[in-house]
Structure formats: C-alpha cells, structure tokens
Design an enzyme around this catalytic site. Structure first.
Site, short mmCIF file in Angstrom:
data_model
loop_
_atom_site.label_atom_id
_atom_site.label_comp_id
_atom_site.label_asym_id
_atom_site.label_seq_id
_atom_site.Cartn_x
_atom_site.Cartn_y
_atom_site.Cartn_z
N PHE A 44 -7.59 1.20 -3.98
CA PHE A 44 -6.73 0.57 -5.00
C PHE A 44 -6.40 1.53 -6.14
CE2 PHE A 44 -8.29 -4.11 -4.18
CZ PHE A 44 -7.61 -4.10 -2.97
N ASP A 93 3.88 1.56 -1.58
CA ASP A 93 4.42 1.66 -2.93
C ASP A 93 3.53 0.85 -3.86
OD1 ASP A 93 5.98 2.15 -5.10
OD2 ASP A 93 7.70 0.93 -4.45
N LYS A 94 2.39 1.45 -4.21
CA LYS A 94 1.37 0.69 -4.95
C LYS A 94 1.81 0.32 -6.35
CE LYS A 94 -2.56 2.44 -2.40
NZ LYS A 94 -3.45 1.39 -1.89
N GLY A 104 0.80 -1.23 0.00
CA GLY A 104 0.00 0.00 0.00
C GLY A 104 0.82 1.26 0.00
N SER A 142 -9.23 -5.72 1.62
CA SER A 142 -9.35 -4.26 1.63
C SER A 142 -10.79 -3.90 1.92
CB SER A 142 -8.94 -3.67 0.28
OG SER A 142 -9.35 -2.31 0.26
N ASN A 199 -4.94 -6.78 7.55
CA ASN A 199 -5.19 -5.52 6.86
C ASN A 199 -5.73 -4.50 7.88
OD1 ASN A 199 -5.82 -3.66 4.71
ND2 ASN A 199 -5.94 -5.44 3.36
N THR A 200 -6.34 -3.44 7.41
CA THR A 200 -6.90 -2.40 8.31
C THR A 200 -8.25 -2.87 8.87
OG1 THR A 200 -7.95 -1.38 6.40
CG2 THR A 200 -5.80 -0.51 7.04
N ASN A 243 -7.65 5.24 5.86
CA ASN A 243 -7.55 5.43 4.41
C ASN A 243 -8.71 4.77 3.70
OD1 ASN A 243 -6.67 3.16 2.31
ND2 ASN A 243 -5.92 2.54 4.33
N LYS A 301 -4.10 -12.45 2.24
CA LYS A 301 -4.13 -11.38 3.24
C LYS A 301 -5.56 -11.16 3.75
CE LYS A 301 -2.54 -6.70 4.21
NZ LYS A 301 -1.65 -5.63 3.79
N ASN A 320 -12.01 -1.07 1.18
CA ASN A 320 -12.36 0.05 0.32
C ASN A 320 -12.77 -0.35 -1.09
OD1 ASN A 320 -11.73 1.94 2.39
ND2 ASN A 320 -9.56 1.52 1.99
N THR A 321 -12.92 -1.64 -1.33
CA THR A 321 -13.44 -2.14 -2.60
C THR A 321 -14.71 -2.90 -2.24
OG1 THR A 321 -11.27 -2.26 -3.63
CG2 THR A 321 -12.97 -3.66 -4.58
N ASN A 366 -4.96 -10.22 -2.09
CA ASN A 366 -5.59 -9.33 -1.10
C ASN A 366 -7.11 -9.46 -1.20
OD1 ASN A 366 -6.44 -7.28 0.54
ND2 ASN A 366 -5.55 -5.62 -0.66
N TYR A 394 3.77 -0.50 8.25
CA TYR A 394 3.34 0.60 7.39
C TYR A 394 3.12 1.87 8.23
CZ TYR A 394 0.94 3.15 3.62
OH TYR A 394 0.58 4.08 2.67
N ASN A 431 1.45 -7.70 -4.47
CA ASN A 431 0.11 -7.86 -3.89
C ASN A 431 -0.92 -7.52 -4.95
OD1 ASN A 431 -2.35 -6.80 -2.59
ND2 ASN A 431 -1.26 -6.99 -0.65
C1 LIG Z 1 -2.67 4.41 3.24
C2 LIG Z 1 -2.72 2.91 3.29
C3 LIG Z 1 -2.89 2.19 2.12
C4 LIG Z 1 -2.93 0.79 2.16
N1 LIG Z 1 -3.06 0.11 0.99
C5 LIG Z 1 -3.03 -1.24 1.01
C6 LIG Z 1 -3.10 -1.97 -0.20
O1 LIG Z 1 -3.15 -1.41 -1.30
N2 LIG Z 1 -3.09 -3.33 -0.11
C7 LIG Z 1 -3.00 -3.99 1.08
O2 LIG Z 1 -2.96 -5.23 1.10
N3 LIG Z 1 -2.92 -3.32 2.25
C8 LIG Z 1 -2.93 -1.97 2.23
N4 LIG Z 1 -2.85 -1.29 3.41
C9 LIG Z 1 -2.82 -2.04 4.68
C10 LIG Z 1 -1.40 -2.23 5.20
O3 LIG Z 1 -0.61 -3.00 4.31
C11 LIG Z 1 -1.44 -2.93 6.57
O4 LIG Z 1 -1.96 -4.24 6.40
C12 LIG Z 1 -2.30 -2.20 7.58
O5 LIG Z 1 -2.18 -0.81 7.45
C13 LIG Z 1 -1.95 -2.57 9.04
O6 LIG Z 1 -0.59 -2.30 9.31
P1 LIG Z 1 -0.06 -0.93 9.98
O7 LIG Z 1 -0.91 -0.69 11.21
O8 LIG Z 1 1.38 -1.18 10.24
O9 LIG Z 1 -0.29 0.15 8.97
C14 LIG Z 1 -2.82 0.11 3.40
C15 LIG Z 1 -2.65 0.84 4.58
C16 LIG Z 1 -2.59 2.22 4.55
C17 LIG Z 1 -2.40 3.00 5.82
#
Ligand SMILES: Cc1cc2nc3c(=O)[nH]c(=O)nc-3n(C[C@H](O)[C@H](O)[C@H](O)COP(=O)(O)O)c2cc1C
Length: 339
Positions: free
Chosen positions: A114, A64-65, A62, A177, A248-249, A110, A219, A179-180, A174, A320, A141
């Site tokens: 994607f 470096d998309k 996330g 997410s 994930n989040t 966030n 994931k 957000n999808t 993945n 992250y 990913n």
């Molecule tokens: C701004 C942002 C964008 C993210 N984009 C993705 C993504 O594209 N794909 C994905 O699998 N996880 C994505 N994540 C989730 C992170 O990879 C990670 O699983 C999640 O933030 C929990 O870890 P952290 O608390 O260390 O951030 C994103 C997280 C953030 C904050």
C-alpha cells in the site's frame, strides 16, 4: 508496437519500468496521442450496482494507486477504472525491490504494501482528472495504514469511505491484500460481520448527507476454502453489500517456486491465479446468485479468460497483470468478443 516497447521495458527493474510506462502514458495523453485509440464503437453497456458501465472491462486496483493517471488510462477503452488502494495517510510501502516479473509463468509477485500518497492527494488527482475531461465510471479502493492495528482497521475504512464518498461511483473495501500484516483476518467470522455492519451504517448516513447512494464492493482473496466462501457470502448478504470483487493476488506460489523470483514473498498474480479466481467466483455465485453482483479479476490475458469469468457468474471483469504482458490492446481484444 507494444511488444517492442515491452522488450525495452522488461530490461528495466519491474517497478522502474512500471513507473516509466505510466509516465509515458500520461505524456502521450497530454499531446493527444491516446485520442487515436478508438474503442467507443465496441462498447456494450451493462448496468451493475445501479451504475451504467459503458462496457464490462475495468482496470483493477493497484496500477494507479494515487489516481494520477485516470484520464490517460481511461483512453484504453476501459468501462471503468479503479484507483487505490489508498490509505488515510501517505505511507512509503515496503522497501524496494518489491515488484517482480516472472515471464515464464506470465505472472507477477508484488509486496508493494500500500505505497501511496494518502487520500487527500488522491482526491486532488480525481478532481484534476475530471477537470481534464474524464467522465467515466470511477472506483476508489480503500485500505488501512500499516501503523493502524487490525483491531482499529475499521476507523481507517470509515475515514476512507467519508473522504472518497462524494468523488467515487463505487468504493471498494480491500480486506485481501497479503502485504499488510493481519489484513486478511478481516475476511472471517465476527470480524467481517462487525466491519461490514459499521461500513453499511456509515454508507447509509453518508447517502442521506450527500443525497446520493454510492455502492460498496468488498474485495477478497483467492485463497478461500469453500466453507470460507460460504461464510463471506452469508456476511455480504446479511449486511446488504452492493458487490464482491474476486479476487486479489494469491499466497499459493507452488507453480512458480522453481522459476526466477518465484520464491519472493508477496502476492502472486497473472496466469497462475486465473483458475483459482474463477473457481472462487463460481463458488460465490452459488450463494450470491443475482442478489450481489461479482466483479471477476485474476489472470485475465485474453477474451477467453474474460469470458470464463463471466460464465462463472461475474457481471464485470477487471485486468491488471494481463495488461503488463499483453499491452493495452488487451482491452479492445476482450471487448470484441464479449458482450
Ligand atoms: C503490482 C500490483 C499491485 C497491486 N496493488 C493492489 C492494490 O493496491 N489494491 C488491490 O485491491 N489490489 C491490488 N493488486 C491486485 C490486483 O488488483 C488484482 O486483484 C490481482 O493482481 C489479480 O488480477 P491480475 O491477475 O489480472 O493481476 C495489485 C496487483 C499487482 C500486480
């Protein structure tokens, strides 16, 4: 040093400061500044999914998309870098603003959705990184385009798998997410089983075609009940998946709802997700034991946080949000303590 830079970055809207930080990083790499960071001497190798990782701390997906900053990011001392989520076709993601810092909770919300330039562009960037000297462990990913229905999601994952196969050391599917729309429904029951069996079949056929076996990680979200964890674990085992990435989040934003931006729609990361994700890792570990390794991610902002994930059963960890708050020195700080 990072604290000073962070003070400036935090004056800007979150996504603008994110873009500026990545741009500055690539510039610093181009002029050789990042070569001054020395982490090699504190690496402790680990073999997971049949891959030898120089150390156990990776960059989560996330940040470096599009894979545009792989080489620069690797200089922070990561044992592996995961790029994406990438979809078959380029797509803009959700309208801005879609990224929010919540400093009081050391958290981020966030709803990027994607945003990415598509898999062809990502592969070009991977080649550029390799040409520039990147030789570390790379995860790619993959996800589905917004315009692809959830019923047809498997087609997008299969496209991603085929395109990424030759270039990745491991591939992350993945399905978590928030957000999808509808994506997380793929984490349950027959939908999950059918998705994983088709992915496995494609992986086997690609491994014959390319004469190389590329492991696949799935994931998942932190918002799974114990029963749901059991269901996912059974499906991973039945379909011989190579790894689990947890988590994930989260969509549970109770702890930040009274803070500025705490009620923004999207997924919450950082400190509030730390213990939720550690709980999910421990629960999965009960079923997966040593059969399927777990990559632990969620709220790691110190060596103790990383250690808690490893103690719960994770074989590797990723960061992250902690990087945004603590800066790149976090990687080294963790590496000094864990082994
Ligand atoms: C701004 C942002 C964008 C993210 N984009 C993705 C993504 O594209 N794909 C994905 O699998 N996880 C994505 N994540 C989730 C992170 O990879 C990670 O699983 C999640 O933030 C929990 O870890 P952290 O608390 O260390 O951030 C994103 C997280 C953030 C904050």
């Amino acid at each position: 040093m990072y604290k000073l830079f962070r003070r400036f970055l935090f004056l800007l809207p979150a996504e603008a400061s994110h873009d500026l930080a990545l741009f500055s990083l690539s510039m610093a790499n181009k002029i050789g500044l990042l070569n001054l960071i020395k982490t090699k001497n504190i690496n402790t190798p680990a073999t997971v999914m049949g891959i030898e990782f120089p150390n156990k701390v990776g960059l989560a997906a996330g940040l470096d998309k599009n894979g545009k900053h792989i080489h620069a990011l690797s200089k922070f001392g990561f044992g592996f870098v995961e790029i994406g989520t990438v979809t078959p076709l380029a797509q803009p993601g959700n309208p801005k603003p879609r990224l929010f810092r919540i400093p009081k909770a050391r958290a981020i919300i966030n709803r990027m959705g994607f945003n990415n330039h598509g898999i062809d562009n990502l592969i070009q960037n991977v080649n550029l990184a390799k040409d520039a000297g990147f030789d570390g462990v790379l995860g790619i990913n993959i996800g589905k385009n917004l315009d692809t229905s959830v019923d047809d999601a498997v087609n997008d994952y299969l496209i991603g798998l085929r395109q990424a196969y030759f270039y990745a050391d491991y591939i992350t599917v993945n399905i978590s997410s928030p957000n999808t729309p509808g994506l997380r429904s793929l984490q349950y029951g027959e939908e999950l089983d059918s998705l994983l069996s088709m992915i496995k079949a494609e992986q086997m056929s690609l491994s014959l075609e390319f004469k190389k076996y590329v492991p696949i990680a799935i994931k998942v979200a932190p918002d799974l009940s114990d029963d749901e964890v059991k269901g996912v674990a059974e499906s991973l085992l039945a379909n011989n998946m190579d790894a689990l990435i947890a988590t994930n989040t989260t969509l549970d934003k109770k702890v930040v709802e009274d803070l500025t931006h705490g009620d923004e729609p999207g997924g919450l990361s950082g400190e509030p997700v730390r213990d939720m994700s550690t709980r999910v890792i421990a629960e999965f570990h009960k079923y997966l034991k040593d059969q399927i390794p777990i990559i632990g991610v969620g709220g790691i902002a110190s060596a103790a946080d990383a250690k808690a994930k490893l103690d719960a059963g994770a074989a590797l960890v990723q960061v992250y949000s902690g990087l945004i708050y603590e800066g790149p020195g976090l990687v080294k700080q963790i590496l000094k303590v864990i082994n």
